[in-house]
Design a protein around this motif. Structure first.
Motif, short mmCIF file in Angstrom:
data_model
loop_
_atom_site.label_atom_id
_atom_site.label_comp_id
_atom_site.label_asym_id
_atom_site.label_seq_id
_atom_site.Cartn_x
_atom_site.Cartn_y
_atom_site.Cartn_z
N LEU A 16 0.72 -1.18 -0.06
CA LEU A 16 -0.05 0.02 -0.01
C LEU A 16 1.02 1.31 0.06
O LEU A 16 0.66 2.20 -0.74
CB LEU A 16 -0.95 0.07 1.29
N PRO A 17 1.82 1.29 0.80
CA PRO A 17 2.60 2.65 0.71
C PRO A 17 3.37 2.85 -0.47
O PRO A 17 3.61 3.98 -0.92
CB PRO A 17 3.92 2.36 1.67
N GLN A 18 3.68 1.77 -1.37
CA GLN A 18 4.12 1.94 -2.48
C GLN A 18 3.12 2.36 -3.72
O GLN A 18 3.29 2.84 -4.79
CB GLN A 18 4.54 0.80 -3.13
N LEU A 19 1.97 2.34 -3.42
CA LEU A 19 0.85 2.86 -4.27
C LEU A 19 0.41 4.32 -3.84
O LEU A 19 -0.58 4.77 -4.63
CB LEU A 19 -0.65 1.84 -3.89
N ARG A 20 1.00 4.89 -3.39
CA ARG A 20 0.99 6.35 -2.97
C ARG A 20 0.55 7.40 -4.06
O ARG A 20 -0.30 8.13 -4.29
CB ARG A 20 1.90 7.27 -1.93
N PRO A 21 1.51 7.06 -5.17
CA PRO A 21 1.43 8.04 -6.29
C PRO A 21 0.15 7.78 -7.05
O PRO A 21 -0.65 8.70 -7.41
CB PRO A 21 2.44 7.60 -7.25
N ALA A 22 -0.35 6.63 -7.21
CA ALA A 22 -1.62 6.11 -7.96
C ALA A 22 -2.73 6.68 -7.13
O ALA A 22 -3.66 7.10 -7.62
CB ALA A 22 -1.90 4.67 -8.24
N ILE A 23 -2.78 6.49 -5.93
CA ILE A 23 -3.61 6.88 -4.83
C ILE A 23 -3.81 8.56 -5.01
O ILE A 23 -5.14 9.09 -5.33
CB ILE A 23 -3.70 6.45 -3.48
N VAL A 24 -2.66 9.27 -5.15
CA VAL A 24 -2.87 10.57 -5.14
C VAL A 24 -3.48 11.23 -6.54
O VAL A 24 -4.44 12.02 -6.57
CB VAL A 24 -1.61 11.39 -5.01
N VAL A 25 -2.98 10.77 -7.62
CA VAL A 25 -3.30 10.83 -8.80
C VAL A 25 -4.81 10.56 -8.97
O VAL A 25 -5.77 11.35 -9.65
CB VAL A 25 -2.68 9.95 -10.07
N ASN A 26 -5.26 9.39 -8.63
CA ASN A 26 -6.56 8.96 -8.76
C ASN A 26 -7.65 9.72 -7.91
O ASN A 26 -8.68 10.24 -8.20
CB ASN A 26 -7.05 7.62 -8.34
N LEU A 27 -7.18 10.28 -6.64
CA LEU A 27 -7.93 11.27 -5.70
C LEU A 27 -8.24 12.32 -6.52
O LEU A 27 -9.31 12.94 -6.51
CB LEU A 27 -7.28 11.48 -4.43
N VAL A 28 -7.07 12.80 -7.23
CA VAL A 28 -7.14 14.25 -7.74
C VAL A 28 -8.15 14.15 -9.03
O VAL A 28 -9.27 14.75 -9.02
CB VAL A 28 -5.96 14.70 -8.26
N TYR A 29 -7.88 13.05 -10.00
CA TYR A 29 -8.65 12.86 -11.14
C TYR A 29 -10.24 12.72 -10.78
O TYR A 29 -11.17 13.38 -11.38
CB TYR A 29 -8.40 11.80 -11.86
N ALA A 30 -10.59 11.68 -9.75
CA ALA A 30 -12.01 11.37 -9.44
C ALA A 30 -12.61 12.64 -8.80
O ALA A 30 -13.91 12.91 -9.02
CB ALA A 30 -11.92 10.28 -8.36
N THR A 31 -12.13 13.53 -8.01
CA THR A 31 -12.60 14.50 -7.29
C THR A 31 -13.03 15.67 -8.30
O THR A 31 -14.37 15.86 -8.36
CB THR A 31 -11.73 15.29 -6.20
N VAL A 32 -12.05 15.88 -9.32
CA VAL A 32 -12.58 17.03 -10.37
C VAL A 32 -13.61 16.42 -11.14
O VAL A 32 -14.79 17.04 -11.57
CB VAL A 32 -11.30 17.13 -11.04
N GLN A 33 -13.45 14.98 -11.47
CA GLN A 33 -14.32 14.41 -12.24
C GLN A 33 -15.81 14.31 -11.74
O GLN A 33 -16.74 14.84 -12.34
CB GLN A 33 -14.07 12.81 -12.38
N PHE A 34 -16.13 14.07 -10.60
CA PHE A 34 -17.37 14.05 -9.86
C PHE A 34 -17.80 15.21 -9.43
O PHE A 34 -19.31 15.42 -9.26
CB PHE A 34 -17.49 12.95 -8.77
N LEU A 35 -16.97 16.24 -9.33
CA LEU A 35 -17.58 17.49 -8.99
C LEU A 35 -18.21 18.13 -10.20
O LEU A 35 -19.17 18.91 -10.05
CB LEU A 35 -16.27 18.33 -8.60
N LYS A 36 -17.84 17.65 -11.30
CA LYS A 36 -18.42 18.23 -12.61
C LYS A 36 -19.22 17.28 -13.20
O LYS A 36 -19.98 17.50 -14.21
CB LYS A 36 -17.25 18.27 -13.63
N THR A 37 -20.01 16.35 -12.38
CA THR A 37 -21.09 15.36 -12.93
C THR A 37 -22.00 15.94 -13.55
O THR A 37 -22.72 16.93 -13.34
CB THR A 37 -21.56 14.44 -11.71
N PHE A 38 -22.22 15.73 -14.77
CA PHE A 38 -23.28 16.47 -15.62
C PHE A 38 -23.80 15.41 -16.56
O PHE A 38 -25.37 15.33 -16.80
CB PHE A 38 -22.58 17.55 -16.47
#
Lengths: 293, 276
Positions: A209-231
């Motif tokens: 899990l600690p090694q997955l930190r980069p993917a977690i951060v990238v996904n967190l940013v993408y998903a947050t922006v993505q779902f804030l814009k749900t349209f």
């Protein structure tokens, strides 16, 4: 400076079309949108707009429908991000397992296909899957003797229904990023931990899990922006209903535009823009810290 | 034995999820082949009563415009926007990555990042005004120019050009090569694989676009397949069978393209996203 520009004219020539498109179809509309948010709606697009300062922002921030929509959007975003990332991470770990070496490409394909499927087509199908008389979902529940699922027609279930359809469309993207990160991890660490007597759970939690930190951060940013814009899902499946329960900010702002309330709609756009920027900057700082480690 | 059981259980979960993810596609095909009455009578049926493909001929006319116009528009707009976008983005990203410190270049990069952070569907409305001011409303040019730029395309090229070995370029400069020669003889051949990936991904993304096309269009004459599907979906007394047939036609080209080039697409999207 002019000398320097002339000396590097090749690079300016190369960048010119890119700069022109970014300016004309990116920055100009944003400036225009911010400008309109300070004008009276009725005059906004005319030749002599009337400037009203922050009046539109005051109207928007006092609008109970907007505030309810904002709360709803933020709650939905939190739910959708958590559900999508948990599902995507779970599936990535499952598919990455050496036990599933045979056939793993098929699983990847099945989960990624919805990402490249036109969202309108996907959501149109989901709309009918949830349908109470046509849809197979309720027919299957009935067959299994389970209570019916309200789908898009009930205020209690519509958020879940929209979330399921969006998860189907987006989760494969997040899973692919987790899989890319899993493939890059240092497998020697796991062997070392195993030799040291760590159990499977400890290895997963402390080593992988600690090694997955980069993917977690990238996904967190993408998903947050993505779902804030749900349209799109709202336009295709619910039109904001029933009883406003899926009236998210993007959709509400778009409705105001449709009614010619340009000033308020662009004020909402600016507010949503500010939220996206603050959240992205926060996440970028997280990324930087992750990179510095 | 317990070990075998775990493997079987894992295969079962992965297969079940995959089947659930693919089921909507199958239901979409069934919805196009079966009549609404048949669907209503037995929504769970996994096989059509009869293989009746007539609906694909009947959707020939939707909303007063020939179906072939939408299909042609989809092909034309997607291809043109993809080729334009890839060329423009490749040149821009190359210049920005090679000489990040030239006057104005940092501002351009910053401006582009701002643009992609703006809520997309809310950007489209002021774009309407811009396109109107340019006199391009309802034209292919307006739609194609707006669809040309995208974040993943830029990040993929940016990532590639930043990791180019500096020594190769410096050696060429020592040999007296001009920047144009470096670009044509060295960079271009090296960039071909990444350009192929970006072209593929841009095509897939652009094919799915609908909102900007709907907003910039003046009439259904410039609608693409997803836009036509949306307007059919919004009609009262919906024609479920026609909608499913149109959904099949809208999905099929990108699904086939993706399956043919799956590894390249998935690897490319992962790289572009991680960079961004």
């Amino acid at each position: 400076m002019i000398d320097r520009v002339w000396q590097h004219r090749v690079f300016y020539a190369l960048v010119l079309p890119f700069a022109a498109l970014t300016g004309v179809f990116g920055l100009w509309p944003i400036v225009l949108s911010i400008q309109v948010s300070f004008t009276q709606s009725a005059t906004a697009l005319g030749s002599s707009p009337v400037y009203v300062g922050f009046a539109n922002y005051a109207v928007v921030l006092a609008d109970p429908i907007f505030l309810a929509s904002l709360t709803r959007t933020l709650t939905y975003t939190a739910l959708a991000v958590a559900a999508n990332l948990a599902f995507a991470l779970g599936m990535a770990v499952l598919i990455d397992s050496p036990r599933l070496a045979r056939g793993s490409m098929l699983f990847r394909l099945a989960l990624f296909l919805p990402v490249v499927t036109p969202d309108v087509a996907g959501y149109v199908v989901w709309r009918w899957l949830f349908d109470r008389s046509f849809g197979p979902i309720n027919a299957a529940l009935e067959l299994a003797g389970l209570p019916a699922f309200g789908g898009l027609s009930s205020t209690h279930t519509v958020t879940t229904a929209v979330l399921i359809a969006e998860l189907w469309h987006h989760a494969g993207f997040y899973m692919t990023i987790f899989l890319a990160n899993l493939a890059m991890r240092d497998k020697a660490l796991e062997e070392a931990a195993q030799i040291d007597g760590a159990n499977a759970w400890q290895i997963w939690w402390r080593v992988i899990l600690p090694q997955l930190r980069p993917a977690i951060v990238v996904n967190l940013v993408y998903a947050t922006v993505q779902f804030l814009k749900t349209f799109t899902v709202v336009v295709v499946m619910t039109k904001g209903g029933p009883a406003d329960s899926t009236n998210f900010i993007s959709y509400y702002a778009y409705q105001l535009f449709d009614q010619g309330r340009y000033g308020e709609a662009t004020a909402m756009a600016s507010i949503l823009f500010a939220i996206v920027i603050v959240l992205s900057l926060g996440a970028f700082r997280l990324t930087d810290r992750a990179g510095a480690r | 034995m317990a070990d075998r059981l775990v493997t079987v259980a894992m295969y079962a979960v992965a297969s079940l999820v995959s089947i659930l993810f693919l089921y909507p596609y199958w239901w979409m095909c069934l919805g196009a082949l079966r009549t609404p009455r048949q669907v209503l009578g037995d929504p769970l049926r996994l096989w059509p009563e009869v293989w009746d493909f007539s609906i694909f001929w009947d959707i020939g006319r939707i909303g007063g415009v020939d179906f072939w116009v939408y299909a042609w528009n989809s092909a034309l707009i997607t291809t043109a926007a993809t080729l334009l976008g890839v060329a423009v983005t490749a040149m821009g990203a190359y210049a920005l990555a090679r000489k990040p410190d030239l006057p104005g270049f940092r501002w351009l990069r910053f401006g582009f990042l701002i643009t992609i952070m703006y809520p997309y569907m809310l950007l489209v409305i002021p774009v309407y005004v811009v396109v109107f001011k340019l006199g391009l409303l309802g034209s292919y040019a307006g739609i194609i120019l707006f669809l040309a730029l995208g974040p993943i395309q830029f990040f993929l090229f940016d990532q590639f050009f930043r990791t180019l070995p500096r020594e190769v370029i410096e050696a060429a400069i020592c040999d007296g090569a001009s920047e144009v020669q470096i670009l044509v003889r060295i960079i271009l051949p090296m960039a071909m694989p990444v350009a192929a990936t970006v072209t593929l991904i841009t095509f897939l993304i652009t094919w799915s676009q609908w909102f900007p096309i709907l907003v910039i269009s003046r009439s259904p004459d410039t609608f693409t397949l997803p836009v036509a599907l949306l307007s059919m979906n919004g009609e009262l007394g919906s024609n479920v069978r026609g909608i499913m047939a149109l959904a099949v036609v809208t999905t099929l080209p990108v699904a086939v393209l993706f399956i043919l080039a799956q590894r390249r697409v998935m690897a490319g999207i992962a790289t572009g996203a991680v960079k961004g």
